[in-house]
Design an enzyme around this catalytic site. Sequence first.
Site, PDB file in Angstrom:
ATOM      1  N   GLU A 301      51.111  48.450  38.507  1.00 10.41           N
ATOM      2  CA  GLU A 301      50.355  49.729  38.178  1.00 10.41           C
ATOM      3  C   GLU A 301      50.614  50.927  38.859  1.00 10.41           C
ATOM      4  O   GLU A 301      50.678  52.079  38.562  1.00 10.41           O
ATOM      5  CB  GLU A 301      48.785  49.441  38.289  1.00 10.41           C
ATOM      6  CG  GLU A 301      48.127  48.868  36.973  1.00 10.41           C
ATOM      7  CD  GLU A 301      46.613  48.937  37.143  1.00 10.41           C
ATOM      8  OE1 GLU A 301      46.081  48.140  36.046  1.00 10.41           O
ATOM      9  OE2 GLU A 301      46.066  49.294  38.080  1.00 10.41           O
ATOM     10  N   HIS A 330      60.470  23.753  39.704  1.00  9.63           N
ATOM     11  CA  HIS A 330      60.708  22.799  38.759  1.00  9.63           C
ATOM     12  C   HIS A 330      60.871  23.413  37.389  1.00  9.63           C
ATOM     13  O   HIS A 330      60.595  22.801  36.265  1.00  9.63           O
ATOM     14  CB  HIS A 330      59.929  21.481  38.778  1.00  9.63           C
ATOM     15  CG  HIS A 330      60.022  20.711  40.100  1.00  9.63           C
ATOM     16  ND1 HIS A 330      60.958  19.781  40.163  1.00  9.63           N
ATOM     17  CD2 HIS A 330      59.717  21.131  41.498  1.00  9.63           C
ATOM     18  CE1 HIS A 330      61.245  19.303  41.406  1.00  9.63           C
ATOM     19  NE2 HIS A 330      60.214  19.937  42.280  1.00  9.63           N
ATOM     20  N   LYS A 444      42.410  51.340  27.091  1.00  9.61           N
ATOM     21  CA  LYS A 444      40.946  51.377  27.261  1.00  9.61           C
ATOM     22  C   LYS A 444      40.500  52.415  26.157  1.00  9.61           C
ATOM     23  O   LYS A 444      39.746  51.983  25.576  1.00  9.61           O
ATOM     24  CB  LYS A 444      40.498  52.027  28.377  1.00  9.61           C
ATOM     25  CG  LYS A 444      40.575  50.857  29.767  1.00  9.61           C
ATOM     26  CD  LYS A 444      40.056  51.668  30.719  1.00  9.61           C
ATOM     27  CE  LYS A 444      39.737  50.730  31.982  1.00  9.61           C
ATOM     28  NZ  LYS A 444      39.156  51.121  33.472  1.00  9.61           N
TER      29      LYS A 444
HETATM   30  O1  PA5 Z   1      43.565  49.502  39.355  1.00 14.19           O
HETATM   31  C1  PA5 Z   1      42.691  49.935  38.606  1.00 14.19           C
HETATM   32  O2  PA5 Z   1      42.170  51.216  39.059  1.00 14.19           O
HETATM   33  C2  PA5 Z   1      42.264  49.230  37.403  1.00 14.19           C
HETATM   34  O3  PA5 Z   1      42.902  48.157  37.389  1.00 14.19           O
HETATM   35  C3  PA5 Z   1      40.829  49.147  37.267  1.00 14.19           C
HETATM   36  O4  PA5 Z   1      40.342  48.463  38.565  1.00 14.19           O
HETATM   37  C4  PA5 Z   1      40.481  48.340  36.278  1.00 14.19           C
HETATM   38  O5  PA5 Z   1      40.447  49.027  34.974  1.00 14.19           O
HETATM   39  C5  PA5 Z   1      38.679  48.320  36.279  1.00 14.19           C
HETATM   40  O6  PA5 Z   1      38.148  49.718  36.310  1.00 14.19           O
HETATM   41  P1  PA5 Z   1      36.657  49.836  36.588  1.00 14.19           P
HETATM   42  O7  PA5 Z   1      36.488  49.445  38.122  1.00 14.19           O
HETATM   43  O8  PA5 Z   1      36.275  51.439  36.400  1.00 14.19           O
HETATM   44  O9  PA5 Z   1      35.879  48.873  35.881  1.00 14.19           O
END
Ligand code: PA5
Length: 474
Positions: A301, A330, A444
């Site tokens: 990310e 394996h 989302k």
């Molecule tokens: O790294 C990130 O920002 C995302 O993976 C969020 O943690 C994830 O989408 C969850 O979002 P939130 O904490 O608003 O529910």
Amino acid sequence: MKLTEELRKALRVRVDYTNMTDKYIPNGIAQKTLDAHKKLAKAAHAYVAENRGKDELFMGWTELPYNQDTIVADILETAKAVRRKFENFVVLGIGGSALGPIMAFNALCHLHYNDLPKSKRRGPRFFVEDNVDPVRMKELLDVIDVTKTCFNVISKSGATSETMAQYLIISDLLKKAGVNIKENVIFTTDAKKGNLVKISKSLGGVKSYVLPDGVGGRFSELSPVGLLPAAVLGIDIKAMLKGAAYMDKLCKTADLKKNPALLCATLQYIAMNDGKNIGVLMPYSDNLKFVSDWYAQLWAESLGKNVTLDGTPCNVGQTPVKALGVTDQHSQVQLYTEGPFDKVVTFLAVDSYKEKTPIPHGCEDIPDVSFLGGHTMEELIQAENKATAHALTMAGRLNYTIHVPEVNAFTLGELLFLFELQTAYAGAMFNINTFNQPGVEAGKKATFALLGKPGYADKKAELDAAAPDEAYIV
Ligand code: PA5
């Protein structure tokens, strides 16, 4: 854990990058290439050092090892009360709100923790529900009594469909069971914004922890996101923070030979620019298995971006692959050894396992088996780790090893801070925004549109127009 300077040194996580160099790997990284990247590495180091702690740049995570004394004291009190009162502790969260708690649980608790009798556990049974698979939700409810369960709802936005759907189900069940919802939930969320703040008010004030402004989900394990679940499990959260601070200290220098995170970032950056688009993380430890899941999110990310900070298209990033030693020897190792030259394999080696597990003598008339007798399983797994690194090296494959002296709260803190700093340095080298995730947001929004959330009519029309084409369905 009493931490003397001597113990800190003994627990120091180290990086062995022998098998990344052209001394041992044809087409490995030459010293002159590393030298040529020193200036860039120094600039990346300076960028992180100058901007650390800045909420507006989402770099608040750098200060988490230092600025949470009051919060830690509060968390320890809450954890004690949770342990006294509840049989189960369930985290409702996803992505950055779940992967850290899963990692710490697996690393620092018994591998069959939930199956242990209560007297042998340090806390309630523990579950992290990071999916909306309807079967999984239903089957969780088969094994917990919601009235005896504390639900830690972790969401910065309070608008993540997965987490909030889970919350709606759980709060409905608690209400139906006649429980005052706020007695069985703890929120970890944004300080002011976010729907959980509103929900808390409507319930008359839910016990809540703050995910600070400048800390994104994937950099949040050392915030209350990770600290509360860990404390409930009886994990030494102060030692975790100290381990992170120790790694931070080691990384104060811009000298590649001394700063392990900067070294790893630079090696990976050079490798990525040379077409190594896949980064395998392969811990030789079941306890560290979920470090790979947590790291995969952090690396993917943060670095998977299509534009630099000055707006130039770039499409950078490296696909993280999760593997487990020795299990994946394996399965996937065949590909790593003989497939395309497109990978860097990072091993996580444990120098001393908490159990040695001797292998008894036996089957003396079968040499294929009897040679194992008298060794320990620790020797076996370590030998297999070395052997696999050697085989990859002989096949000319880039690999390096991060040595974890032993798995404990301090070394886990070191390890996760090493990876966080490495990610921040690598992002600075690519000159990208390491801390946003527009690609996650896009999915989302499409989900909101599909399920009829107000304000997403245009997105819904776009999705309807993109319905599957019969011509391509077989
Ligand atoms: O790294 C990130 O920002 C995302 O993976 C969020 O943690 C994830 O989408 C969850 O979002 P939130 O904490 O608003 O529910």
